[in-house]
Design a protein around this motif. Structure first.
Motif, PDB file in Angstrom:
ATOM      1  N   HIS A  24       0.780  -1.170  -0.039  1.00 13.70           N
ATOM      2  CA  HIS A  24      -0.138  -0.066   0.072  1.00 13.70           C
ATOM      3  C   HIS A  24       0.985   1.283  -0.007  1.00 13.70           C
ATOM      4  CE1 HIS A  24      -4.090  -1.671   0.647  1.00 13.70           C
ATOM      5  NE2 HIS A  24      -3.269  -2.730   1.224  1.00 13.70           N
ATOM      6  N   PHE A  25       2.095   1.417   0.818  1.00 13.65           N
ATOM      7  CA  PHE A  25       2.693   2.345   0.953  1.00 13.65           C
ATOM      8  C   PHE A  25       3.406   2.648  -0.356  1.00 13.65           C
ATOM      9  CE2 PHE A  25       7.044   4.058   1.817  1.00 13.65           C
ATOM     10  CZ  PHE A  25       6.668   5.373   2.279  1.00 13.65           C
ATOM     11  N   GLU A  26       4.011   1.529  -0.978  1.00 10.64           N
ATOM     12  CA  GLU A  26       4.563   1.633  -2.327  1.00 10.64           C
ATOM     13  C   GLU A  26       3.790   2.276  -3.568  1.00 10.64           C
ATOM     14  OE1 GLU A  26       6.124  -2.237  -3.280  1.00 10.64           O
ATOM     15  OE2 GLU A  26       7.641  -2.340  -1.468  1.00 10.64           O
ATOM     16  N   VAL A  27       2.639   1.733  -3.293  1.00  7.27           N
ATOM     17  CA  VAL A  27       1.513   2.215  -4.355  1.00  7.27           C
ATOM     18  C   VAL A  27       1.339   3.691  -4.175  1.00  7.27           C
ATOM     19  CG1 VAL A  27      -0.778   2.349  -5.252  1.00  7.27           C
ATOM     20  CG2 VAL A  27       0.496   0.214  -5.073  1.00  7.27           C
ATOM     21  N   ALA A  28       1.192   4.162  -2.855  1.00  6.17           N
ATOM     22  CA  ALA A  28       0.413   5.470  -2.756  1.00  6.17           C
ATOM     23  C   ALA A  28       1.788   6.290  -3.122  1.00  6.17           C
ATOM     24  CB  ALA A  28       0.434   5.829  -1.125  1.00  6.17           C
ATOM     25  N   ARG A  29       3.125   5.950  -3.003  1.00  3.98           N
ATOM     26  CA  ARG A  29       4.241   6.735  -2.793  1.00  3.98           C
ATOM     27  C   ARG A  29       4.521   6.714  -4.487  1.00  3.98           C
ATOM     28  NH1 ARG A  29       9.862   5.159  -0.124  1.00  3.98           N
ATOM     29  NH2 ARG A  29       9.587   3.288  -1.357  1.00  3.98           N
ATOM     30  N   ALA A  30       4.138   5.650  -5.486  1.00  2.00           N
ATOM     31  CA  ALA A  30       4.106   5.773  -6.811  1.00  2.00           C
ATOM     32  C   ALA A  30       3.200   6.700  -7.154  1.00  2.00           C
ATOM     33  CB  ALA A  30       4.156   4.343  -7.308  1.00  2.00           C
ATOM     34  N   TYR A  31       1.952   6.806  -6.502  1.00  2.00           N
ATOM     35  CA  TYR A  31       0.863   7.683  -7.226  1.00  2.00           C
ATOM     36  C   TYR A  31       1.345   9.286  -6.889  1.00  2.00           C
ATOM     37  CZ  TYR A  31      -3.225  10.299  -7.010  1.00  2.00           C
ATOM     38  OH  TYR A  31      -4.311  11.383  -6.857  1.00  2.00           O
ATOM     39  N   GLY A  32       1.717   9.427  -5.868  1.00  2.00           N
ATOM     40  CA  GLY A  32       2.419  10.797  -5.302  1.00  2.00           C
ATOM     41  C   GLY A  32       3.364  11.302  -6.236  1.00  2.00           C
ATOM     42  N   ALA A  37       5.233  14.715 -10.847  1.00  2.00           N
ATOM     43  CA  ALA A  37       6.283  14.943 -11.975  1.00  2.00           C
ATOM     44  C   ALA A  37       5.418  15.402 -13.089  1.00  2.00           C
ATOM     45  CB  ALA A  37       6.742  13.386 -12.201  1.00  2.00           C
ATOM     46  N   LEU A  38       3.991  15.079 -13.084  1.00  2.00           N
ATOM     47  CA  LEU A  38       3.119  15.258 -14.147  1.00  2.00           C
ATOM     48  C   LEU A  38       2.572  17.022 -14.018  1.00  2.00           C
ATOM     49  CD1 LEU A  38       1.607  11.946 -14.892  1.00  2.00           C
ATOM     50  CD2 LEU A  38       2.781  13.155 -16.486  1.00  2.00           C
ATOM     51  N   HIS A  39       2.596  17.500 -12.466  1.00  2.00           N
ATOM     52  CA  HIS A  39       2.093  18.629 -12.207  1.00  2.00           C
ATOM     53  C   HIS A  39       0.633  18.369 -12.613  1.00  2.00           C
ATOM     54  CE1 HIS A  39       5.913  20.214 -12.015  1.00  2.00           C
ATOM     55  NE2 HIS A  39       6.237  19.829 -13.163  1.00  2.00           N
ATOM     56  N   TRP A  40      -0.231  17.444 -12.146  1.00  2.00           N
ATOM     57  CA  TRP A  40      -1.468  17.390 -12.216  1.00  2.00           C
ATOM     58  C   TRP A  40      -2.204  17.263 -10.880  1.00  2.00           C
ATOM     59  CZ3 TRP A  40      -2.027  12.450 -15.895  1.00  2.00           C
ATOM     60  CH2 TRP A  40      -1.621  12.830 -17.272  1.00  2.00           C
ATOM     61  N   THR A  41      -3.545  17.406 -10.748  1.00  2.00           N
ATOM     62  CA  THR A  41      -4.258  17.270  -9.509  1.00  2.00           C
ATOM     63  C   THR A  41      -5.429  16.542  -9.988  1.00  2.00           C
ATOM     64  OG1 THR A  41      -5.646  19.280  -9.899  1.00  2.00           O
ATOM     65  CG2 THR A  41      -3.627  19.692  -8.659  1.00  2.00           C
ATOM     66  N   PRO A  42      -6.028  15.704  -8.989  1.00  2.00           N
ATOM     67  CA  PRO A  42      -7.199  15.049  -9.322  1.00  2.00           C
ATOM     68  C   PRO A  42      -8.368  15.934 -10.059  1.00  2.00           C
ATOM     69  CG  PRO A  42      -6.580  14.313  -7.105  1.00  2.00           C
ATOM     70  CD  PRO A  42      -5.552  15.726  -7.520  1.00  2.00           C
ATOM     71  N   ARG A  43      -8.391  17.179  -9.276  1.00  2.00           N
ATOM     72  CA  ARG A  43      -9.496  18.025 -10.276  1.00  2.00           C
ATOM     73  C   ARG A  43      -9.166  18.277 -11.521  1.00  2.00           C
ATOM     74  NH1 ARG A  43     -13.286  21.622  -8.256  1.00  2.00           N
ATOM     75  NH2 ARG A  43     -12.495  21.253  -6.164  1.00  2.00           N
ATOM     76  N   GLN A  61      -7.242   7.171 -19.981  1.00  2.00           N
ATOM     77  CA  GLN A  61      -5.714   7.540 -20.681  1.00  2.00           C
ATOM     78  C   GLN A  61      -4.826   8.298 -19.703  1.00  2.00           C
ATOM     79  OE1 GLN A  61      -6.976   8.960 -24.123  1.00  2.00           O
ATOM     80  NE2 GLN A  61      -6.886   7.121 -25.582  1.00  2.00           N
ATOM     81  N   ALA A  62      -5.576   8.968 -19.061  1.00  2.00           N
ATOM     82  CA  ALA A  62      -4.776  10.008 -18.009  1.00  2.00           C
ATOM     83  C   ALA A  62      -4.276   8.936 -16.762  1.00  2.00           C
ATOM     84  CB  ALA A  62      -5.460  10.995 -17.336  1.00  2.00           C
ATOM     85  N   LEU A  63      -4.936   8.182 -16.296  1.00  2.00           N
ATOM     86  CA  LEU A  63      -4.392   7.064 -15.098  1.00  2.00           C
ATOM     87  C   LEU A  63      -3.488   6.074 -15.742  1.00  2.00           C
ATOM     88  CD1 LEU A  63      -7.729   6.422 -13.226  1.00  2.00           C
ATOM     89  CD2 LEU A  63      -6.335   8.263 -13.086  1.00  2.00           C
ATOM     90  N   ASP A  64      -3.493   6.023 -17.156  1.00  2.00           N
ATOM     91  CA  ASP A  64      -2.402   5.255 -17.480  1.00  2.00           C
ATOM     92  C   ASP A  64      -0.850   5.911 -17.422  1.00  2.00           C
ATOM     93  OD1 ASP A  64      -4.038   3.405 -18.657  1.00  2.00           O
ATOM     94  OD2 ASP A  64      -4.001   4.122 -20.569  1.00  2.00           O
ATOM     95  N   HIS A  65      -0.903   6.785 -16.839  1.00  2.00           N
ATOM     96  CA  HIS A  65       0.505   7.715 -16.429  1.00  2.00           C
ATOM     97  C   HIS A  65       0.814   7.575 -15.076  1.00  2.00           C
ATOM     98  CE1 HIS A  65       0.941   8.465 -20.878  1.00  2.00           C
ATOM     99  NE2 HIS A  65      -0.315   8.957 -20.678  1.00  2.00           N
ATOM    100  N   ILE A  66      -0.297   7.303 -14.178  1.00  2.00           N
ATOM    101  CA  ILE A  66      -0.166   7.237 -12.817  1.00  2.00           C
ATOM    102  C   ILE A  66       0.194   5.982 -11.998  1.00  2.00           C
ATOM    103  CG2 ILE A  66      -1.399   8.286 -10.928  1.00  2.00           C
ATOM    104  CD1 ILE A  66      -2.898  10.183 -12.614  1.00  2.00           C
TER     105      ILE A  66
END
Length: 210
Positions: A24-32, A37-43, A61-66
């Motif tokens: 869970h920690f590794e996935v959360a860190r990868a998400y962050g 890096a992409l300068h994206w927000t969920p909104r 397609q956006a989530l394919d990069h996260i």
């Protein structure tokens, strides 16, 4: 830190019983990391998707990069998130009339496909592993899961039903074809057409895909 992360999951009595907390920690860190890096927000992801002609496709397609989503080529968590956002009272995600939700494949659908005969296991070694509920290799899990994806996709197409309707049907079938106890085939809607491969079990493998 991982210690701080673990504290978020502590129960009221102070215990931390979340399984595979390190994953869970590794996935959360990868998400962050990817979001930074992409300068994206969920909104922003939702606004960009809702402004497009194909909001669902744009969102996936956006989530394919996260991190946390991009690892799974079948997009299980990404698609489930899209469905949740669409079905919220706020309707955070718009879905165009021409768009259809793709299969959302996890344990119960793989088990249903195996037992009903929607997919067939011709490899004797893999079949024995599934019957014995033994751990399987990544390529073995993928063979079952990708076949289930295709089977559910064709079920959607032939029935004219949405992914939600198909998934709800098979989820309800767990009542008479449960995971850990003997199935009650006589009371199941699928009894007349089922392969009754009751010994088959979904692939046993630790994964963060679903």
């Amino acid at each position: 830190s991982e210690t701080e992360f673990a504290n978020w999951y502590r129960a009221d009595d102070g215990s931390a019983n979340m399984p595979a907390l390190n994953l869970h920690f590794e996935v959360a860190r990868a998400y962050g990391r990817d979001m930074q890096a992409l300068h994206w927000t969920p909104r922003e992801i939702l606004e960009r998707a809702n402004a497009s002609d194909k909001p669902l496709q744009t969102f996936l397609q956006a989530l394919d990069h996260i991190g946390g989503y991009k690892e799974d080529p079948l997009r299980k968590k990404a698609t489930l998130l899209a469905v949740i956002l669409r079905q919220r009272p706020e309707q955070f995600l718009r879905v165009a009339p021409a768009e259809s939700v793709p299969p959302i494949i996890d344990y119960h659908l793989m088990r249903s496909c195996l037992r009903t005969g929607l997919i067939r296991v011709d490899d004797d070694a893999l079949r024995q592993k599934l019957e014995r509920r033994e751990l399987v290799a990544a390529d073995e899990e993928w063979a079952v899961r990708s076949a289930a994806y295709e089977a559910i996709s064709r079920t959607q197409s032939l029935s004219g039903k949405s992914m939600g309707a198909v998934d709800w049907f098979f989820f309800g079938a767990r009542r008479y074809c449960p995971e850990m106890t003997e199935p009650d085939c006589a009371r199941c809607t699928l009894d007349a057409v089922c392969a009754h491969a009751k010994n088959l079990f979904q692939p046993a493998r630790r994964t963060t895909f679903y």
